[in-house]
Every structure is written in C-alpha cells, then in structure tokens.
Design a protein around this motif. Structure first.
Motif, PDB file in Angstrom:
ATOM      1  N   SER A 192      -6.517  60.432 -69.584  1.00 29.13           N
ATOM      2  CA  SER A 192      -7.801  60.944 -70.071  1.00 29.13           C
ATOM      3  C   SER A 192      -7.660  61.537 -71.465  1.00 29.13           C
ATOM      4  O   SER A 192      -8.548  61.365 -72.317  1.00 29.13           O
ATOM      5  N   GLY A 196      -9.523  59.943 -74.763  1.00 25.05           N
ATOM      6  CA  GLY A 196     -10.351  60.869 -75.526  1.00 25.05           C
ATOM      7  C   GLY A 196      -9.909  60.948 -76.974  1.00 25.05           C
ATOM      8  O   GLY A 196     -10.739  60.960 -77.897  1.00 25.05           O
ATOM      9  N   LEU A 215     -17.272  55.441 -70.391  1.00 25.34           N
ATOM     10  CA  LEU A 215     -16.429  56.564 -69.991  1.00 25.34           C
ATOM     11  C   LEU A 215     -17.160  57.516 -69.050  1.00 25.34           C
ATOM     12  O   LEU A 215     -16.525  58.134 -68.186  1.00 25.34           O
ATOM     13  N   GLN A 219     -15.425  58.351 -65.649  1.00 29.41           N
ATOM     14  CA  GLN A 219     -15.043  59.716 -65.283  1.00 29.41           C
ATOM     15  C   GLN A 219     -15.737  60.186 -64.006  1.00 29.41           C
ATOM     16  O   GLN A 219     -15.146  60.898 -63.198  1.00 29.41           O
ATOM     17  N   THR A 251     -10.726  64.854 -71.074  1.00 30.25           N
ATOM     18  CA  THR A 251     -11.279  63.840 -71.978  1.00 30.25           C
ATOM     19  C   THR A 251     -12.060  64.475 -73.126  1.00 30.25           C
ATOM     20  O   THR A 251     -11.850  64.096 -74.293  1.00 30.25           O
TER      21      THR A 251
END
Length: 333
Positions: A192, A196, A215, A219, A251
């Motif tokens: 993550s 990110g 995303l 997530q 993230t």
C-alpha cells in the motif's frame, strides 16, 4: 491471545520496515545513471495533478476505513455473524481479491520493474529475481507463521502435560486467526505504501483519475478481507483500532510522501526500479501465500465447508468473482 505471538511478529515487522527505510531514501534520490523516458505527454501537468492527489488521499482514506471497519460491526447483524454461512462467502470473496492483488497487480509490477531496459543486463536480465524473491518471501512467511504458532503453543503448555493446544479448540483457533491477521496486514501495508508513493509522485492527470477509482475499490474490498481476519481473532478494542488505523492511513501516507518527494523521486532510476521492484516481489509472495494457505485452504478444507457441497460451490463462485473483479482492475491500475 498470549503476548508471545504478537511480540515475535512485531520484531519481524520492525526488521522488515528497517530494511524498507534503508532502501527508500536511495530509491528517492536522483541517480547519475538515471534512465530518461520519452517526450512529455499532454497529460503531464503538475499543477492540475495536485488537487487530484488531495482528492485521492481523502477518498482512499474513507473507503479504506469503510472496508476494514465493516466486518468489525457484523456481530450485531445476525446474518453476517462469523458463524453464519454468508460470512464465509463474503470472506471467500475478499480472499479472492487479495489473491488477485498478488498475482495480477503486485507481481506483474515487479516483473516490469526488474526487467526494465533501464537496468543493466547483468545481473538483472540474467536471472528471474522477481520469482526468486517472491518464492523466498512465501517461505519466510511460512516460517513466521509456523514459528509463531509453535512458540505460542509451547507457552500454553502446563507442567509437561499436553504438547500443543487441541487442533479444534477455541484457543488454538484464536491463536491462528491472530497470526493470520498480523502477517496479512504486514504484507498489505508494504504494498500500500509503494502504490501510494507511485501515485503521489506521478503528475500524469490521465492515469491518476483512473487510479483513484481503482484504488478505492481495491482498498475497500482488501480491507474487508483484513477486517474479517481481525474480527475472527477477537482482539481487544485498542488492538483492533491500531490495526484499522495502520491499514487505512498507509496508502494516503504513501501518496503524501510521493507529493513531498515528487521533485526528486524518479521512478525510472535504476535504484528506484530495483528497490521498489524487490519490495513488490516480497509483498506478492506474502499475499499469495496468505490468500492460498491461511485464508482459502484453511476455510475450504475446514469442517464447515467440507460438510456442505452447496456452501463450497457458493464460496468458489465468490472467490472467482473477487479474483475476477480485481483482475479486471489491472487494466487501469
């Protein structure tokens, strides 16, 4: 759960992130051997990309919190209680997402990075480092999983009596769920931060827009899988909150870090490709092992699913839907 298992996993986590902290500054520094890319695209606009990144931080944070927290409130909903069939089906769906994350997102990214033309032919094009590191990561995950379970079991012994807790006992199950939740979160947190960082450092507005939606979906449902494991481990409230917090912020933290370092981070520099590629490979091995061994195999070979062919078929469909949906997202992210 006894403190021995979390302690061992905490030491493992600290060591892993110590290695991460050593490689990251090097990956973020400019290199004289930097591999330059082709001409700039009309989508590259740093000023326009910044508001999109802020939106990404907020939306991904919210969806991550919703995803990982949702299973923790299911005890109040009778149909979604961990003992119910629906919970097993939902957990299978989330496990399929985690499996596809490893195979379809993290592993291919590592292959692309470590086979890049920006890297020297020797040794990076002479040996399949991605497969090798992913294999080692899966073995190390097995070692941590097994050793943590053994140490906890030995600590539970009283006087020279029973050598290990009874396989089907409540204590044994809670111990296994606790190990699974902590190791799974470790793998999720690592990749993550990496994804990110990549989004935060990018100034391509065309790709960022698609990444935000992808995303958020990723997530939320990956968080559901982790949240289900946290729920089954029956941690105390404080530990649940800590694990939810770290999953939700990793993230967004990676995006913020990428924004701060967008002027110096060069994703095509050899050191960045090597360090991030190796981290992706290790994360992929961990996620694939956890999805197949500790989530899917444990449930499908367990008493509940073995006792019902109909429930098995429903769970298989759920796995395929989860893996298929996440695989489809590989087109955009």
């Amino acid at each position: 759960m006894a403190t021995t298992t979390p302690s061992l996993l905490n030491h493992f986590s600290i060591s892993f992130f110590l290695i991460l902290s050593i490689f990251t500054p090097q990956a973020l520094s400019q290199s004289n051997n930097e591999c330059t890319t082709a001409s700039s695209s009309s989508c590259n606009d740093k000023a326009a990309a910044l508001p999109l990144k802020i939106i990404a931080i907020v939306t991904i944070l919210i969806t991550s919190l919703i995803g990982v927290s949702a299973p923790l409130f299911t005890r109040s909903v009778k149909a979604l209680h961990p003992d119910r069939n629906l919970f097993v089906v939902v957990k299978s769906f989330a496990a399929g997402i985690i499996l596809a994350t490893g195979f379809m997102h993290v592993l291919p990214d590592s292959f692309d990075m470590l086979s890049s033309s920006c890297l020297e032919d020797n040794p990076w094009h002479k040996f399949p480092f991605t497969g090798f590191v992913a294999m080692l990561s899966a073995i190390v995950t097995l070692m941590v999983d097994s050793l943590a379970t053994s140490i906890y079991s030995q600590k539970c012994n009283t006087g020279g009596g029973v050598l290990i807790p009874e396989a089907g006992s409540v204590g044994s199950q809670l111990m296994r769920y606790g190990v699974i939740a902590m190791v799974l979160e470790l793998g999720i947190v690592v990749h993550s931060i990496v994804i990110g960082l990549s989004l935060g450092a990018s100034n391509n507005t065309c790709s960022i827009k698609g990444l935000i939606a992808a995303l958020c979906f990723h997530q939320m449902f990956e968080g559901m899988g982790l949240g289900g494991c946290i729920l089954q481990a029956e941690y105390k409230l404080f530990k649940k909150m800590v694990m939810v917090f770290f999953f939700a912020v990793t993230t967004p933290f990676g995006i913020a870090l990428g924004i701060a370092l967008s002027n110096t981070y060069k994703e095509n520099s050899p050191i960045a490709l090597i360090s991030v590629g190796l981290l992706n490979a290790s994360s992929a091995g961990l996620l694939i092992y956890m999805a197949l061994v500790d989530l899917l195999a444990a449930d499908f070979m367990g008493q509940k699913l073995q006792g019902s062919i109909r429930l098995q078929l429903k769970s298989y469909v759920a796995v395929l839907l989860g893996a298929g949906g996440m695989s489809l997202l590989a087109k955009w992210a």
